[in-house]
Design a protein around this motif. Structure first.
Motif, PDB file in Angstrom:
ATOM      1  N   ILE A 127       0.856  -1.190   0.000  1.00 12.23           N
ATOM      2  CA  ILE A 127       0.000   0.000   0.000  1.00 12.23           C
ATOM      3  C   ILE A 127       0.893   1.240   0.000  1.00 12.23           C
ATOM      4  O   ILE A 127       1.760   1.395   0.871  1.00 12.23           O
ATOM      5  N   ILE A 128       0.695   2.112  -0.978  1.00 14.94           N
ATOM      6  CA  ILE A 128       1.464   3.354  -1.097  1.00 14.94           C
ATOM      7  C   ILE A 128       0.565   4.541  -0.756  1.00 14.94           C
ATOM      8  O   ILE A 128      -0.516   4.698  -1.332  1.00 14.94           O
TER       9      ILE A 128
ATOM     10  N   ASP B 258      13.046  -7.477 -12.087  1.00 12.05           N
ATOM     11  CA  ASP B 258      12.944  -7.321 -13.548  1.00 12.05           C
ATOM     12  C   ASP B 258      12.126  -6.102 -13.946  1.00 12.05           C
ATOM     13  O   ASP B 258      11.833  -5.898 -15.130  1.00 12.05           O
ATOM     14  N   ALA B 259      11.724  -5.282 -12.944  1.00  8.32           N
ATOM     15  CA  ALA B 259      10.978  -4.041 -13.181  1.00  8.32           C
ATOM     16  C   ALA B 259       9.631  -4.274 -13.854  1.00  8.32           C
ATOM     17  O   ALA B 259       9.076  -3.376 -14.488  1.00  8.32           O
ATOM     18  N   SER B 260       9.088  -5.507 -13.714  1.00  8.81           N
ATOM     19  CA  SER B 260       7.779  -5.788 -14.313  1.00  8.81           C
ATOM     20  C   SER B 260       6.638  -5.145 -13.516  1.00  8.81           C
ATOM     21  O   SER B 260       5.521  -5.008 -14.016  1.00  8.81           O
ATOM     22  N   PHE B 261       6.929  -4.769 -12.283  1.00 11.37           N
ATOM     23  CA  PHE B 261       5.950  -4.062 -11.455  1.00 11.37           C
ATOM     24  C   PHE B 261       6.598  -2.770 -10.961  1.00 11.37           C
ATOM     25  O   PHE B 261       7.671  -2.811 -10.341  1.00 11.37           O
ATOM     26  N   GLU B 262       5.940  -1.646 -11.258  1.00  9.81           N
ATOM     27  CA  GLU B 262       6.497  -0.346 -10.896  1.00  9.81           C
ATOM     28  C   GLU B 262       5.490   0.466 -10.095  1.00  9.81           C
ATOM     29  O   GLU B 262       4.267   0.292 -10.239  1.00  9.81           O
ATOM     30  N   CYS B 263       6.015   1.361  -9.279  1.00  6.25           N
ATOM     31  CA  CYS B 263       5.162   2.301  -8.547  1.00  6.25           C
ATOM     32  C   CYS B 263       4.633   3.352  -9.521  1.00  6.25           C
ATOM     33  O   CYS B 263       5.357   3.793 -10.421  1.00  6.25           O
ATOM     34  N   GLU B 264       3.394   3.738  -9.340  1.00  9.27           N
ATOM     35  CA  GLU B 264       2.773   4.690 -10.258  1.00  9.27           C
ATOM     36  C   GLU B 264       2.622   6.086  -9.662  1.00  9.27           C
ATOM     37  O   GLU B 264       2.221   7.012 -10.365  1.00  9.27           O
ATOM     38  N   VAL B 265       2.902   6.241  -8.365  1.00  8.57           N
ATOM     39  CA  VAL B 265       2.715   7.542  -7.701  1.00  8.57           C
ATOM     40  C   VAL B 265       3.904   7.840  -6.799  1.00  8.57           C
ATOM     41  O   VAL B 265       4.639   6.942  -6.395  1.00  8.57           O
ATOM     42  N   ASP B 266       4.088   9.133  -6.479  1.00  6.90           N
ATOM     43  CA  ASP B 266       5.059   9.525  -5.467  1.00  6.90           C
ATOM     44  C   ASP B 266       4.403   9.377  -4.092  1.00  6.90           C
ATOM     45  O   ASP B 266       3.231   9.710  -3.914  1.00  6.90           O
ATOM     46  N   GLY B 267       5.150   8.882  -3.139  1.00  4.63           N
ATOM     47  CA  GLY B 267       4.585   8.748  -1.794  1.00  4.63           C
ATOM     48  C   GLY B 267       5.500   7.962  -0.894  1.00  4.63           C
ATOM     49  O   GLY B 267       6.730   8.021  -1.037  1.00  4.63           O
ATOM     50  N   GLU B 268       4.912   7.218   0.022  1.00  2.00           N
ATOM     51  CA  GLU B 268       5.700   6.361   0.906  1.00  2.00           C
ATOM     52  C   GLU B 268       4.944   5.061   1.155  1.00  2.00           C
ATOM     53  O   GLU B 268       3.722   5.001   1.011  1.00  2.00           O
ATOM     54  N   ILE B 269       5.681   4.025   1.503  1.00  2.00           N
ATOM     55  CA  ILE B 269       5.065   2.714   1.733  1.00  2.00           C
ATOM     56  C   ILE B 269       4.337   2.745   3.078  1.00  2.00           C
ATOM     57  O   ILE B 269       4.944   3.000   4.118  1.00  2.00           O
ATOM     58  N   GLY B 270       3.033   2.479   3.029  1.00  2.00           N
ATOM     59  CA  GLY B 270       2.224   2.478   4.243  1.00  2.00           C
ATOM     60  C   GLY B 270       2.093   1.106   4.858  1.00  2.00           C
ATOM     61  O   GLY B 270       1.965   0.966   6.074  1.00  2.00           O
ATOM     62  N   ALA B 271       2.132   0.057   4.025  1.00  2.00           N
ATOM     63  CA  ALA B 271       1.999  -1.308   4.544  1.00  2.00           C
ATOM     64  C   ALA B 271       2.540  -2.298   3.513  1.00  2.00           C
ATOM     65  O   ALA B 271       2.471  -2.062   2.306  1.00  2.00           O
TER      66      ALA B 271
END
Length: 355
Positions: free
Chosen positions: A102-103, A141-154
């Motif tokens: 969760i981001i 392998d970078a197949s999953f990337e974050c889409e927003v700026d923020g911080e990891i919540g969980a």
């Protein structure tokens, strides 16, 4: 002779030592009848820095066992998610392990949830509180990337359970991996409608602190904010005593004591509303909270003199130094025992002074 309240000035950092020495000496000399309470006022201060805030995300249908503003201890149960039950008869056709991340966006206004297969090679170093940027990879392998700026919540380990039901549809369940019994439920296992697939996850506090609960459309965020003790008036000790020569000389003989707060050499006797406010602040005197009974006005100005109508400083007057309309809070400077003291108040705790 009545006991009155006075303010003693001491070396900063030695206030509690002075209190201890004073209480020991007046008992030893048989002067206890001259003294009442001796207070070094402290309050609990909340620490909102990321390292001091524990966060728990639960679904809106979860049962929460605490509430906003409540103090809890490490190990207390905070919440429990609802158990997972099969919606229809069917057969399990897929069981896979995932990591749910969760981001939270900056400002904590929005959050985004990612389900990443455990075998995708999740990068090491991902942890709650870590800052992330859009485009940052979650996997090697970078197949999953974050889409927003923020911080990891969980970050949670979950299992994705797919059941082909009797209606020809696929039911998908995301259950806590630790509560799923893989020996009982396997691919091909027949499931009956209403059968329990897994217990809801139980959340326990990892640290002691004060609770804050925030609700969004999708879930509840429960925060545990660590607290620390903070001296309200460093270098000051408040003494209830008879102002007689024996008592005054005893106090002045204590190491680390500077002097009584005085005017022209005469100790200042505290007013009743000043000591009442102090006792209320540290929780030694109760008072009625009338916040919900007061209409909130927002037409205040910095520098305006106002009357405090609720809380520990009820009946004091002061000058507004700062206004935060988003939080409905003001910073007001009031005069206590001859000095200016800044206090944080809600808009519902003040009113305009009518000339």
């Amino acid at each position: 002779m009545r006991k009155e309240w006075y303010v003693l000035q001491a070396y900063s950092g030695m206030e509690n030592k002075v209190k201890e020495l004073l209480e020991e000496k007046y008992r030893m000399l048989g002067f206890a009848h001259f003294f009442g309470k001796i207070i070094v006022p402290e309050i609990e201060e909340l620490d909102y820095s990321n390292k001091k805030v524990e966060k728990v995300f639960v679904n809106n249908d979860s049962k929460v066992f605490t509430k906003k503003g409540k103090d809890i201890k490490k190990g207390d149960v905070i919440a429990k998610e609802a158990d997972f039950f099969a919606k229809e008869n069917g057969i399990i056709t897929s069981l896979k392990n995932f990591r749910r991340i969760i981001i939270e966006t900056k400002g904590k206004k929005y959050s985004t949830t990612y389900l990443i297969p455990e075998n995708a090679g999740i990068l090491a170093g991902l942890r709650v509180g870590k800052d992330v940027k859009a485009g940052m990879p979650f996997t090697k392998d970078a197949s999953f990337e974050c889409e927003v700026d923020g911080e990891i919540g969980a970050i949670e380990k979950v299992k994705k359970v797919i059941i082909d039901n009797s209606l020809g549809e696929k039911d998908v369940y995301i259950v806590p991996r630790s509560n799923f019994d893989s020996k009982v439920f396997r691919n091909g296992t027949e499931i009956s409608k209403g059968e329990k697939l897994a217990e809801g996850k139980e959340f326990k506090a990892k640290s002691s602190g004060r609770v804050d609960v925030r609700e969004t459309a999708m879930r509840k965020e429960i925060r545990i904010i660590k607290t620390s003790r903070k001296k309200l008036f460093p270098g000051y000790i408040f003494i209830e005593m008879m102002h007689v020569k024996e008592a005054e000389n005893l106090v002045k003989s204590i190491p680390y004591v500077s002097t009584f707060l005085n005017v022209g050499g005469k100790p200042i006797r505290l007013k009743r509303n000043e000591i009442r406010a102090l006792l209320r602040l540290i929780g030694e005197e109760d008072y009625e909270d009338k916040k919900d009974k007061t209409e909130i006005r927002i037409d205040y100005e910095i520098g305006e003199h106002v009357k405090i109508i609720n809380g520990p400083f009820e009946f004091f007057t002061g000058k507004i130094k700062n206004i935060d309309l988003d939080k409905h809070e003001v910073n007001v400077s009031v005069s206590m025992f001859g000095r200016e003291t800044d206090v944080e108040l809600g808009l519902s705790e003040i009113e305009k002074i009518v000339e």
